[in-house]
Design a protein around this motif. Structure first.
Motif, mmCIF file in Angstrom:
data_model
loop_
_atom_site.group_PDB
_atom_site.id
_atom_site.type_symbol
_atom_site.label_atom_id
_atom_site.label_comp_id
_atom_site.label_asym_id
_atom_site.label_seq_id
_atom_site.Cartn_x
_atom_site.Cartn_y
_atom_site.Cartn_z
ATOM 1 N N GLY A 15 70.416 -10.617 96.708
ATOM 2 C CA GLY A 15 70.949 -11.414 97.753
ATOM 3 C C GLY A 15 72.131 -10.429 98.477
ATOM 4 O O GLY A 15 72.618 -9.692 97.751
ATOM 5 N N THR A 16 71.938 -10.546 99.701
ATOM 6 C CA THR A 16 72.783 -9.458 100.640
ATOM 7 C C THR A 16 73.286 -10.273 101.791
ATOM 8 O O THR A 16 73.163 -11.360 101.925
ATOM 9 N N ALA A 17 73.952 -9.533 102.618
ATOM 10 C CA ALA A 17 74.469 -10.101 103.976
ATOM 11 C C ALA A 17 73.564 -9.707 105.183
ATOM 12 O O ALA A 17 72.975 -8.528 105.127
ATOM 13 N N ASP A 18 73.131 -10.623 106.166
ATOM 14 C CA ASP A 18 72.238 -10.240 106.872
ATOM 15 C C ASP A 18 72.499 -9.201 107.663
ATOM 16 O O ASP A 18 71.735 -8.324 108.314
ATOM 17 N N ARG A 19 73.749 -8.857 107.853
ATOM 18 C CA ARG A 19 74.202 -7.304 108.542
ATOM 19 C C ARG A 19 73.760 -6.003 107.814
ATOM 20 O O ARG A 19 73.783 -5.100 108.965
ATOM 21 N N PHE A 20 73.361 -6.035 106.859
ATOM 22 C CA PHE A 20 72.820 -4.826 105.968
ATOM 23 C C PHE A 20 71.370 -4.833 106.035
ATOM 24 O O PHE A 20 70.837 -3.695 105.547
ATOM 25 N N LEU A 21 70.695 -5.764 106.524
ATOM 26 C CA LEU A 21 69.230 -5.712 106.585
ATOM 27 C C LEU A 21 68.528 -4.792 107.058
ATOM 28 O O LEU A 21 67.778 -4.044 106.424
ATOM 29 N N VAL A 61 75.082 -14.316 95.481
ATOM 30 C CA VAL A 61 75.419 -13.136 95.586
ATOM 31 C C VAL A 61 75.615 -12.416 97.120
ATOM 32 O O VAL A 61 76.567 -12.012 97.359
ATOM 33 N N GLY A 62 74.545 -13.140 97.749
ATOM 34 C CA GLY A 62 74.546 -12.918 99.059
ATOM 35 C C GLY A 62 75.913 -13.114 99.844
ATOM 36 O O GLY A 62 76.358 -12.566 100.760
ATOM 37 N N ASN A 115 76.875 -13.863 105.807
ATOM 38 C CA ASN A 115 75.844 -14.732 105.981
ATOM 39 C C ASN A 115 74.643 -14.213 105.014
ATOM 40 O O ASN A 115 74.342 -13.149 105.401
ATOM 41 N N PRO A 116 74.275 -15.084 104.109
ATOM 42 C CA PRO A 116 73.277 -14.553 103.083
ATOM 43 C C PRO A 116 71.935 -14.323 103.816
ATOM 44 O O PRO A 116 71.470 -14.998 104.301
ATOM 45 N N ALA A 117 71.377 -13.106 103.147
ATOM 46 C CA ALA A 117 69.896 -13.039 103.240
ATOM 47 C C ALA A 117 69.531 -12.702 102.221
ATOM 48 O O ALA A 117 69.939 -12.096 101.056
#
Ligand code: HQG
Length: 180
Positions: free
Chosen positions: A100-106, A134-135, A140-142
């Motif tokens: 789980g991460t944030a969409d801005r890191f994708l 976790v995201g 915003n989770p991704a």
């Protein structure tokens, strides 16, 4: 946040990142002396005793901490940025794990792969629900699906922490898939 939660956040900081914040040191396996930790925390103006510490360890929602057998030592089970060897158990991972991460890191992740950033390992979750939590910590989770089975076949090591978090050194882009 309740009193115990605030203390727990501080204990996490001390046992994973900044033992200095309580004026203590960790040994090579990440252990802190329980008495030193309690004294150190009290010296920061916070209030804790062994009963409160035991309650925090027992009730922690992610089981972040472990005592040794005679409860003279305590350490965090995972999540460290300081270089300690918590004697992680190498284990064969399931076919898929999730991150789980944030969409801005994708964009960056899908170029460079997953890196441990400030921590010693990349943290992976066994299910989507946990990864989503976790995201959310970052925005915003991704969710990324990790082909851990293939990684394992390719000889990449996985570890399972005492509290059920999967860890690995890094994840190449070829093992990652964005979940829509
Ligand atoms: C991201 C929590 C850009 C990565 C959780 C993450 C977990 C990249 C952030 C544990 C990247 C690091 C760890 C790249 C990775 N480019 N961003 N190439 N590679 N990232 O907090 O996994 O509640 O260090 O996606 O439950 O979020 O604290 O790692 O978003 O188990 O006990 O860089 O922490 O536990 O963030 O969380 P973190 P994490 P606690």
């Amino acid at each position: 946040m309740g009193k115990l939660d605030k203390l727990s956040v501080f204990i996490s900081l001390v046992l994973r990142h900044k033992p200095d914040a309580a004026g203590i040191t960790l040994d090579e396996h990440g252990w802190a002396d329980v008495e030193e930790l309690i004294d150190g925390i009290n010296n920061t103006g916070r209030r804790i005793d062994i009963d409160v510490l035991e309650e925090i360890v027992r009730t922690d929602n992610k089981q972040r901490y472990s005592f040794n057998e005679d409860k003279t030592l305590i350490r965090a089970n995972q999540g460290h940025s300081v270089s300690v060897d918590v004697e992680l158990k190498e284990k064969e991972p399931p076919e898929f794990l999730y991150h789980g991460t944030a969409d801005r890191f994708l964009k960056s992740i899908m170029t460079e792969g997953l890196k441990p950033m400030s921590r010693l390992y990349v943290h992976l979750s066994k299910d989507i629900e946990t990864a989503n939590k976790v995201g959310k910590r970052h925005g915003n989770p991704a969710i990324l699906k990790v082909n851990s089975g293939q990684m394992n076949q390719d000889g990449i090591k996985f570890y399972l922490s005492e509290n059920g978090v999967w860890l690995t050194s890094k994840v190449d882009v070829k093992y990652l898939e964005e979940m829509k």
